[in-house]
Design an enzyme around this catalytic site. Structure first.
Site, PDB file in Angstrom:
ATOM      1  N   ASP A   1       0.829  -1.398   0.017  1.00 20.28           N
ATOM      2  CA  ASP A   1       0.044  -0.094   0.117  1.00 20.28           C
ATOM      3  C   ASP A   1       0.827   1.326   0.070  1.00 20.28           C
ATOM      4  OD1 ASP A   1      -1.387  -2.183   0.858  1.00 20.28           O
ATOM      5  OD2 ASP A   1      -2.273  -1.095   2.620  1.00 20.28           O
TER       6      ASP A   1
ATOM      7  N   TRP B   1       6.016 -10.071   1.270  1.00 23.21           N
ATOM      8  CA  TRP B   1       5.432  -9.520   2.622  1.00 23.21           C
ATOM      9  C   TRP B   1       6.170 -10.020   3.708  1.00 23.21           C
ATOM     10  CZ3 TRP B   1       2.524 -10.124   7.040  1.00 23.21           C
ATOM     11  CH2 TRP B   1       1.720  -8.869   7.614  1.00 23.21           C
TER      12      TRP B   1
HETATM   13  C1  FRU Z   1      -4.168  -3.610   2.432  1.00 21.14           C
HETATM   14  C2  FRU Z   1      -3.354  -4.093   3.977  1.00 21.14           C
HETATM   15  C3  FRU Z   1      -3.852  -3.078   5.105  1.00 21.14           C
HETATM   16  C4  FRU Z   1      -2.528  -3.067   6.083  1.00 21.14           C
HETATM   17  C5  FRU Z   1      -1.517  -3.545   5.086  1.00 21.14           C
HETATM   18  C6  FRU Z   1      -0.459  -4.377   5.658  1.00 21.14           C
HETATM   19  O1  FRU Z   1      -3.481  -4.276   1.488  1.00 21.14           O
HETATM   20  O2  FRU Z   1      -3.883  -5.262   4.331  1.00 21.14           O
HETATM   21  O3  FRU Z   1      -4.946  -3.260   5.530  1.00 21.14           O
HETATM   22  O4  FRU Z   1      -2.389  -2.070   6.844  1.00 21.14           O
HETATM   23  O5  FRU Z   1      -2.179  -3.912   4.059  1.00 21.14           O
HETATM   24  O6  FRU Z   1       0.772  -4.551   4.778  1.00 21.14           O
END
Ligand code: FRU
Length: 502
Positions: free
Chosen positions: A38, A62
């Site tokens: 994000d 991630w």
């Molecule tokens: C959206 C999300 C958000 C969170 C972030 C974690 O893509 O799931 O809700 O803050 O990514 O990386």
């Protein structure tokens, strides 16, 4: 400086030299190294645009979330700054999740983000606590507030989940007070909702209201909310999870939507009149907006979707990028999107073509590449036979094309459907490769604007009424573009070459 932040900064400093510039898009922001999701803290501070992002520097997948950081003068050329936030405190030790930024009256840049701590629940399921935190700084160095978190479980209304409670978007009201919206899941009916909070000083917050809530067809958790005015209406931008597909608009799973209507300020409620997907393609999520000094509402999003984001090899050095920044406006009850006008400054050359009686195929040696902005207009001829409503049956544009690969844009006027397909773009995965979106041509003219930057394609349809965004796994050598028409129509092209310097 805490150890986790120093380590991330040293690591990116060492590693980014090894990343080949040619593996990045030219004018879309990609992570300095590792993984990006994000956009965060999209703001204008001390004369420059700042864009932070969900960042895992150690791996192209991630992981514990940091905030990466970049600055720009035109929202197209970005310069990396050192990692801004690392998960290093008891209240954010498992991640600094998404959030936003603004300038404080004392001149400091304030970041508001979600701190995450993994904690098993009563049944020992691995749930996490999510709380809202602050950090303030000078545009490079940020210090977390000593009394974090500033909003936690004790500030929740009844039935609001403490585990799905994230992504604060903060703004200042004309009277100098502050508001923020936070994404949430209502546990009672398992649906998404957005919570509104207010503060006089951006530090002490109180719950105001449930700004809007799901009415059963818009998913179970609303992530990354944003709330702003546009053309006299209020727009709540959300990223819903766990949706069911709805014909040619929303897909199953994660989506994004503009909810628009009037705002009942007294009760803190959006009086929703309409909802609309923010993008009709595949790769678009977690958008966030910014108001520029000259009054433009600009939106930027992660140009990816979660399902396909799991499969790239562990050995890759980079993953993820943003969309183009898009200018929003409101017309006839709908949000309209245009590529940010600064993109015109990237044009190296323009080739114009007009084929009054186009039929069959068209290619030109001057119309090719992987970095371009292509404006296409296809106009009906008087329909040939009685009863025919269109002078053509099918219009195709193939791009990122060679003998082995292509991505297809296909318009079928009888169905009023615009298809976008990356099925033959080179993927080895069984994930979504095709999307279609309803497209009307009320004056018999189809207008498309296709922008390709390396591997990211964005198609603005009918002057921005709809947009389709998609990532392509196609090698850069596939740089052909061709046009094909079954029937006859007038074709006009304006091809702007946006190739980077080398
Ligand atoms: C959206 C999300 C958000 C969170 C972030 C974690 O893509 O799931 O809700 O803050 O990514 O990386």
């Amino acid at each position: 400086m805490e150890w986790a932040l120093r380590r991330a900064r040293e690591f990116e400093e060492q590693k980014d030299k090894f990343i080949d510039r040619k593996s990045r898009p030219a004018f879309h922001l990609s992570p300095r190294i590792g993984w990006m999701n994000d956009p965060n803290g999209f703001s204008y501070y001390n004369g420059r645009y700042h864009l932070f992002y969900q960042y895992h520097p150690y791996d192209a997948h991630w992981g514990p979330m940091h905030w990466g950081h970049a600055v720009s003068d035109d929202l197209l050329h970005w310069e990396y700054l050192p990692t801004a936030l690392a998960p290093d405190q008891p209240y954010d030790r498992d991640g600094c999740y998404s959030g936003s930024a603004l300038t404080l009256p004392d001149g400091r840049h304030l970041l508001m983000y979600t701190g995450v701590v993994n904690a098993p629940n009563e049944k020992n399921l691995p749930l996490m606590w999510q709380v809202q935190c602050l950090a303030a700084g000078d545009g490079v160095e940020y210090e977390k507030y000593e009394h974090n978190p500033v909003i936690d479980q004790t500030d929740l209304p009844p039935d609001a989940s403490p585990y799905d409670f994230r992504d604060p978007k903060i703004w200042q009201q004309p009277d100098g007070t502050y508001r923020c919206v936070i994404g949430n899941r209502c546990l009672k009916d398992n649906t998404g909702q957005v919570l509104l909070y207010a503060s006089d000083d951006a530090v002490n917050w109180r719950f105001v209201s449930v700004l809007d809530k799901n009415d059963s067809h818009l998913g179970r958790m609303w992530e990354c909310p944003d709330f702003f005015t546009l053309g006299g209406k209020h727009v709540l931008l959300i990223s819903p999870q766990e949706m069911r597909a709805i014909n040619y608009s929303y897909d199953s799973g994660n989506n994004t939507a503009f909810l628009s209507g009037d705002y009942d300020e007294e009760n803190g409620k959006l009086l929703r009149e309409a909802d609309q997907p923010a993008d009709y393609g595949i790769d678009f999520y977690a958008p966030q907006t910014l108001l520029t000094e000259d009054g433009r509402r600009i939106m930027i999003a992660w140009m990816q979707e979660w399902e396909t984001a799991k499969f790239h090899p562990r050995t890759s050095h980079l993953f993820g990028q943003m969309t183009l920044p898009r200018e929003l406006s409101f017309k006839d009850g709908k949000v309209i999107q245009k590529p940010i006008r600064e993109i015109e400054g990237l044009r190296r050359s323009t080739k114009t073509v007009k084929l009054e009686n186009f039929t069959g195929s068209y290619r030109s040696p001057e119309i090719k590449g992987r970095f371009f902005d292509l404006e296409v207009s296809l106009k009906q001829k008087p329909a040939a036979a009685a009863g025919e409503i269109s002078s053509y049956r099918r219009f195709d544009i193939c791009f990122a094309e060679n003998a082995q690969y292509h991505t297809l844009l296909r318009y079928e006027p009888y169905d009023k459907l615009l298809h976008m397909s990356r099925r033959y773009a080179g993927s080895r995965l069984k994930v979504i490769h095709d999307k279609a979106c309803r497209t009307d041509c009320p004056d018999g003219e189809l207008k498309l604007r296709l922008i390709l930057d390396h591997s990211g394609a964005e198609v603005f349809i009918q002057d921005g009424e709809k947009v389709m965004s998609m990532m392509l796994p196609t090698p850069l050598e596939a740089d052909g573009i061709s046009f094909h028409l079954e029937g006859e129509a007038e074709l006009q092209l304006k091809f702007h070459d946006l190739s980077p310097d080398d």
